[in-house]
Design an enzyme around this catalytic site. Sequence first.
Site, PDB file in Angstrom:
ATOM      1  N   ASN A 213       0.844  -1.201   0.000  1.00 35.27           N
ATOM      2  CA  ASN A 213       0.000   0.000   0.000  1.00 35.27           C
ATOM      3  C   ASN A 213       0.874   1.244   0.000  1.00 35.27           C
ATOM      4  OD1 ASN A 213       0.612   0.756   2.813  1.00 35.27           O
ATOM      5  ND2 ASN A 213      -0.466  -1.136   3.288  1.00 35.27           N
ATOM      6  N   ASP A 282      -3.677  -5.910   4.578  1.00 34.09           N
ATOM      7  CA  ASP A 282      -4.808  -6.622   5.180  1.00 34.09           C
ATOM      8  C   ASP A 282      -5.092  -7.948   4.495  1.00 34.09           C
ATOM      9  OD1 ASP A 282      -5.585  -4.860   7.196  1.00 34.09           O
ATOM     10  OD2 ASP A 282      -6.589  -3.550   5.759  1.00 34.09           O
ATOM     11  N   LYS A 292       6.993 -17.809 -10.915  1.00 40.40           N
ATOM     12  CA  LYS A 292       6.396 -16.592 -11.469  1.00 40.40           C
ATOM     13  C   LYS A 292       5.071 -16.935 -12.188  1.00 40.40           C
ATOM     14  CE  LYS A 292       7.597 -12.808 -14.490  1.00 40.40           C
ATOM     15  NZ  LYS A 292       8.301 -12.507 -15.724  1.00 40.40           N
ATOM     16  N   PHE A 327      -4.027   3.689  14.655  1.00 40.80           N
ATOM     17  CA  PHE A 327      -4.350   4.710  13.666  1.00 40.80           C
ATOM     18  C   PHE A 327      -5.491   4.165  12.821  1.00 40.80           C
ATOM     19  CE2 PHE A 327      -1.119   8.097  13.576  1.00 40.80           C
ATOM     20  CZ  PHE A 327      -0.335   7.655  14.630  1.00 40.80           C
ATOM     21  N   LYS A 341     -13.354   0.715  15.523  1.00 34.66           N
ATOM     22  CA  LYS A 341     -12.019   0.105  15.659  1.00 34.66           C
ATOM     23  C   LYS A 341     -11.479   0.278  17.081  1.00 34.66           C
ATOM     24  CE  LYS A 341     -10.822   0.661  10.812  1.00 34.66           C
ATOM     25  NZ  LYS A 341     -10.102   1.403   9.780  1.00 34.66           N
TER      26      LYS A 341
HETATM   27  N1  CTP Z   1      -3.641  -2.929  11.881  1.00 35.37           N
HETATM   28  C1  CTP Z   1      -3.087  -4.057  12.450  1.00 35.37           C
HETATM   29  N2  CTP Z   1      -3.053  -5.223  11.748  1.00 35.37           N
HETATM   30  C2  CTP Z   1      -3.562  -5.291  10.496  1.00 35.37           C
HETATM   31  C3  CTP Z   1      -4.150  -4.148   9.917  1.00 35.37           C
HETATM   32  C4  CTP Z   1      -4.169  -2.974  10.641  1.00 35.37           C
HETATM   33  O1  CTP Z   1      -2.622  -4.008  13.590  1.00 35.37           O
HETATM   34  N3  CTP Z   1      -3.501  -6.423   9.828  1.00 35.37           N
HETATM   35  C5  CTP Z   1      -3.653  -1.700  12.652  1.00 35.37           C
HETATM   36  C6  CTP Z   1      -3.032  -0.492  11.967  1.00 35.37           C
HETATM   37  O2  CTP Z   1      -1.656  -0.385  12.268  1.00 35.37           O
HETATM   38  C7  CTP Z   1      -3.816   0.669  12.528  1.00 35.37           C
HETATM   39  C8  CTP Z   1      -5.172   0.067  12.875  1.00 35.37           C
HETATM   40  O3  CTP Z   1      -4.983  -1.347  12.884  1.00 35.37           O
HETATM   41  O4  CTP Z   1      -3.228   1.145  13.719  1.00 35.37           O
HETATM   42  C9  CTP Z   1      -6.247   0.386  11.893  1.00 35.37           C
HETATM   43  O5  CTP Z   1      -5.837   0.103  10.594  1.00 35.37           O
HETATM   44  P1  CTP Z   1      -6.783   0.401   9.341  1.00 35.37           P
HETATM   45  O6  CTP Z   1      -6.064  -0.013   8.091  1.00 35.37           O
HETATM   46  O7  CTP Z   1      -7.334   1.790   9.423  1.00 35.37           O
HETATM   47  O8  CTP Z   1      -8.017  -0.538   9.604  1.00 35.37           O
HETATM   48  P2  CTP Z   1      -8.231  -2.061   9.543  1.00 35.37           P
HETATM   49  O9  CTP Z   1      -8.386  -2.557  10.953  1.00 35.37           O
HETATM   50  O10 CTP Z   1      -7.197  -2.724   8.716  1.00 35.37           O
HETATM   51  O11 CTP Z   1      -9.667  -2.141   8.859  1.00 35.37           O
HETATM   52  P3  CTP Z   1     -10.138  -1.643   7.381  1.00 35.37           P
HETATM   53  O12 CTP Z   1      -8.935  -1.823   6.477  1.00 35.37           O
HETATM   54  O13 CTP Z   1     -11.253  -2.546   7.062  1.00 35.37           O
HETATM   55  O14 CTP Z   1     -10.569  -0.213   7.518  1.00 35.37           O
END
Ligand code: CTP
Length: 402
Positions: A213, A282, A292, A327, A341
């Site tokens: 990302n 995620d 590959k 965050f 969250k």
């Molecule tokens: N986070 C985490 N582990 C993951 C994904 C996210 O610990 N696999 C943490 C991030 O570091 C951040 C928080 O969760 O502090 C929220 O991340 P965000 O990407 O906003 O949300 P998600 O929980 O991943 O949910 P979504 O992508 O559905 O909004």
Amino acid sequence: MTLEGKKIIVGLTGGIACYKIPYLVRFLTGQGAEVRVIMTQAATEFITPLTLETVSGNPVATELFPDSKFISTRHIELAQWPDVIVVAPATANFMGKTASGISDDLLTTVICATARPVIIAPAMNPQMWLNKITRKNYTFLKEMGYLFIDPDEGDTACGDRGVGRMAEPDKIFKYVEAFLTKASKKKVLTGKKLLITAGPTRENLDPVRYLTNRSSGKMGYALAEAARELGADVTLISGPVALKPPTGARIIWVETTGEMYQAVKKEFPRFDWLVMAAAPADFTPSKKTGQKIKKERQPIKLEMTTTVDILKQMGAVKKKNQLLVGFALETENGLNNARKKLQAKNLDLIVLNDISDEGAGFEHDTNKVTLLCPGHKKAVTWPLMTKSDLAFKLLEFIANLS
Ligand code: CTP
């Protein structure tokens, strides 16, 4: 007076921009700083020591071994005296000598002997600035921890146009003022152990491709840097980023979300706070392929599964004396999603970035955030600020939660 009690050495090397340095000295003394000036022989060709003696109110040093007094340890005394050394204007020659450890006059000897921060404001002809050796010296000096106020673009004294003009005295002054104000911040986090995560993670699709990302890691790195400056013991768990590691922090490199999870799980028990500024991927491909993926294989369908939610896992095992900060990056329904969250991950604070706000979120040097805590009914929104300023403000805010 923002610089009351601060001691600053201003070093001048031979360049026409020397004529601007009395203004810089005036700005610094005007805010209460004590300034001592060192000039190289070449600098004295452009402006007299008397001018700088008059504006600084202190004798100007030009010689390593002055005729009148034999003070063999003068360079050491000068090297230990200031809070910061500012070299302006700094020539290509000065940068080259400093990068090579050459100390053949008073200024380069003091620079070599000092443990204090050194801020360099170069000034030279644009071609000299572009010269490969100057570029190499610049990069090397930065790596060695020297700070730079880069030259501006415009007309130079020699008639050429390009990058090379020394930054204006007021810009140098503001940089020095901000630097010293930050340095004198109280060490409010002394004794605290902070685990901070930063950057993106990568999930391999095949041996040559990966899914990631836009996270740059800037927020997490700013937090690690600020936490160190405030006296904390910092471990930074970082995904792949193109940033300089923060000074004084222990760093653990990871690539995938699974690796970040393993590192956090192992480290978290002995830390007071976990600040998850990272943007772990995620999703990960359901099937890992060792070869590959060939484009002939049509259509290409990727089946993905979700990765482990690191924060959620830590929220479930967190002890009473541990603080968990997350965050949230949202593109819509920011407050609602962030609140969910906060609860679902058992956090003490969630910092919401809405990337629809100009200058906020990924890749920017600035950020605009809204803070939500379980105990506080109302969310607090802060104005747009640099990620560095935000890092300090945020750490102070978290310190007040505990
Ligand atoms: N986070 C985490 N582990 C993951 C994904 C996210 O610990 N696999 C943490 C991030 O570091 C951040 C928080 O969760 O502090 C929220 O991340 P965000 O990407 O906003 O949300 P998600 O929980 O991943 O949910 P979504 O992508 O559905 O909004």
